[in-house]
Design a protein around this motif. Structure first.
Motif, short mmCIF file in Angstrom:
data_model
loop_
_atom_site.label_atom_id
_atom_site.label_comp_id
_atom_site.label_asym_id
_atom_site.label_seq_id
_atom_site.Cartn_x
_atom_site.Cartn_y
_atom_site.Cartn_z
N VAL A 49 -4.52 37.17 90.46
CA VAL A 49 -5.67 36.33 91.10
C VAL A 49 -5.19 35.15 91.11
CG1 VAL A 49 -7.92 35.64 90.62
CG2 VAL A 49 -7.16 37.99 90.10
N ILE A 50 -4.50 34.58 90.06
CA ILE A 50 -4.12 33.09 89.98
C ILE A 50 -2.62 32.99 90.13
CG2 ILE A 50 -3.99 31.06 88.69
CD1 ILE A 50 -6.53 32.04 87.47
N ARG A 51 -1.79 33.98 89.16
CA ARG A 51 -0.46 33.92 89.15
C ARG A 51 0.20 35.25 89.76
NH1 ARG A 51 2.96 34.12 83.65
NH2 ARG A 51 1.55 36.01 83.14
N PHE A 52 1.23 34.88 90.74
CA PHE A 52 1.79 35.99 91.54
C PHE A 52 3.38 35.96 91.03
CE2 PHE A 52 -2.00 35.41 93.35
CZ PHE A 52 -2.43 36.55 93.94
N TYR A 53 3.88 37.26 90.87
CA TYR A 53 5.44 37.42 90.60
C TYR A 53 6.09 37.90 91.92
CZ TYR A 53 4.27 37.48 85.66
OH TYR A 53 4.06 37.31 84.50
N ASP A 54 7.46 37.19 91.88
CA ASP A 54 8.40 37.48 92.82
C ASP A 54 9.16 38.74 92.38
OD1 ASP A 54 10.30 37.69 94.85
OD2 ASP A 54 11.17 35.54 94.75
N ARG B 33 4.39 32.07 90.40
CA ARG B 33 3.88 30.72 91.04
C ARG B 33 2.60 30.89 91.07
NH1 ARG B 33 1.42 31.91 95.44
NH2 ARG B 33 1.46 34.19 96.49
N ALA B 34 1.69 29.89 91.05
CA ALA B 34 0.36 29.95 91.01
C ALA B 34 -0.10 29.81 92.63
CB ALA B 34 -0.24 28.55 90.15
N LEU C 139 1.45 29.00 81.30
CA LEU C 139 0.44 28.27 81.87
C LEU C 139 0.89 26.69 82.10
CD1 LEU C 139 -2.73 29.68 79.93
CD2 LEU C 139 -2.21 29.92 82.57
N GLU C 140 1.64 26.31 80.98
CA GLU C 140 2.18 24.88 80.96
C GLU C 140 3.10 24.73 82.14
OE1 GLU C 140 3.91 21.76 77.95
OE2 GLU C 140 3.52 23.41 77.25
N SER C 141 4.21 25.65 82.34
CA SER C 141 5.17 25.68 83.25
C SER C 141 4.58 25.62 84.68
CB SER C 141 6.37 26.66 83.02
OG SER C 141 5.31 28.20 83.53
N MET C 142 3.31 26.34 85.22
CA MET C 142 2.86 26.30 86.11
C MET C 142 1.84 25.12 86.31
SD MET C 142 1.76 29.96 87.08
CE MET C 142 0.82 30.43 85.53
N GLY C 143 1.74 24.04 85.43
CA GLY C 143 0.78 22.94 85.65
C GLY C 143 -0.78 23.41 85.19
N LEU C 144 -0.92 24.51 84.65
CA LEU C 144 -2.10 25.08 84.34
C LEU C 144 -2.68 25.05 83.14
CD1 LEU C 144 -1.96 28.04 86.95
CD2 LEU C 144 -2.88 25.44 87.15
N ALA C 145 -2.01 24.27 81.94
CA ALA C 145 -2.35 24.45 80.68
C ALA C 145 -3.78 23.91 80.60
CB ALA C 145 -1.52 23.68 79.73
N ASN C 146 -4.36 23.14 81.36
CA ASN C 146 -5.87 22.61 81.34
C ASN C 146 -6.61 23.03 82.30
OD1 ASN C 146 -5.23 20.97 78.93
ND2 ASN C 146 -4.39 19.47 80.30
N LEU C 147 -6.30 24.25 83.02
CA LEU C 147 -7.02 24.71 84.16
C LEU C 147 -8.49 25.02 83.48
CD1 LEU C 147 -7.46 25.80 87.10
CD2 LEU C 147 -6.41 27.88 86.35
N ALA C 148 -8.43 25.80 82.50
CA ALA C 148 -9.72 26.63 82.00
C ALA C 148 -10.28 26.13 80.92
CB ALA C 148 -9.60 27.90 81.61
N ASP C 149 -11.64 26.01 80.37
CA ASP C 149 -12.15 25.67 79.33
C ASP C 149 -11.67 26.70 77.91
OD1 ASP C 149 -14.22 23.59 80.07
OD2 ASP C 149 -14.65 25.40 81.42
N HIS C 150 -11.50 27.77 78.37
CA HIS C 150 -10.91 28.65 77.27
C HIS C 150 -10.04 29.71 77.85
CE1 HIS C 150 -14.32 27.29 75.21
NE2 HIS C 150 -15.42 27.38 75.98
N VAL C 151 -8.96 30.12 77.18
CA VAL C 151 -8.13 31.15 77.40
C VAL C 151 -8.38 32.23 76.40
CG1 VAL C 151 -5.73 31.74 77.79
CG2 VAL C 151 -6.46 29.41 78.47
#
Length: 216
Positions: free
Chosen positions: A21-26, A97-98, A129-141
């Motif tokens: 949905v958000i992350r896709f693998y190669d 990648r995101a 998440l941090e590596s994709m720059g998404l550490a703060n994307l959501a309120d909760h994980v």
């Protein structure tokens, strides 16, 4: 959003899956190694995602290295052990990648209501998440490896709704796997079986500024 808009919106929190949905693998590098090893493309993932191999990882009971050991062991009756380990490592280290379009829509969501990621993940999720720059994307994980329960078990949905501070019937749940969506719907959530950004855009069309998010 005004009080009247808040009272009329269809849900008050979004619970969203991560992978596919958000992350896709190669998977191209893995497929190339499988061809070189003389096994059918997809063999490694078929072995790796079998519940007896995958679930301990997703429940945080084993490390990624131990998971690779299990994959290599399961493949070693078909190919030499060194090749089997190479395939296991290629899957474990597959680049990802995101999807920027989905990320932009979810950032818009968070401006108006709680956003929680609900994912069957490993103990390395936070680093990913941090590596994709998404550490703060959501309120909760809500990670299966951290809470010790995985989708489609009802418990992880209840945990996510509780952390979002919203009743289950006021949550939107988004996932690419139908069985996971079915559980959400059985709990009274609005479910979206995700197949592409258009699915998310449609259900979020009531949000101010949603049309400003690029479509590609």
């Amino acid at each position: 959003m005004t009080a009247s808009e808040t009272s009329s919106r269809p849900f008050d929190a979004v619970l969203c899956d991560l992978d596919n949905v958000i992350r896709f693998y190669d998977m191209a590098p893995l497929a190339e190694l499988e061809r070189a090893a003389g096994v059918a493309e997809g063999t490694t993932t078929e072995v790796a995602y079998a519940p007896e191999v995958d679930l301990p990882l997703l429940l945080g009971k084993i490390t990624k290295e131990a998971w690779v050991d299990s994959i290599a062991s399961a493949l070693s009756d078909r190919i030499p052990p060194t090749r089997a380990r190479e395939l296991g490592m290629a899957l474990a280290d597959a680049p990802f990648r995101a999807d920027d379009v989905v990320v932009a829509m979810l950032r818009r969501v968070r401006e108006h209501m709680p956003l929680a990621l609900v994912t069957n993940a490993t103990l390395e999720l936070e680093r990913d998440l941090e590596s994709m720059g998404l550490a703060n994307l959501a309120d909760h994980v809500v990670s299966s490896a951290r809470v010790g329960v995985a989708k489609p078990d009802e418990a992880i949905y209840r945990i996510a709704a509780e952390r979002a501070g919203v009743a289950a019937h006021r949550c939107l749940f988004v996932d690419d796997r139908w069985e996971n969506v079915e559980t959400a719907v059985s709990l009274g959530m609005t479910g979206v079986h995700y197949q592409g950004p258009a699915d998310l855009r449609k259900v979020l069309d009531f949000l101010p500024g949603n049309g400003e998010v690029p479509s590609s």
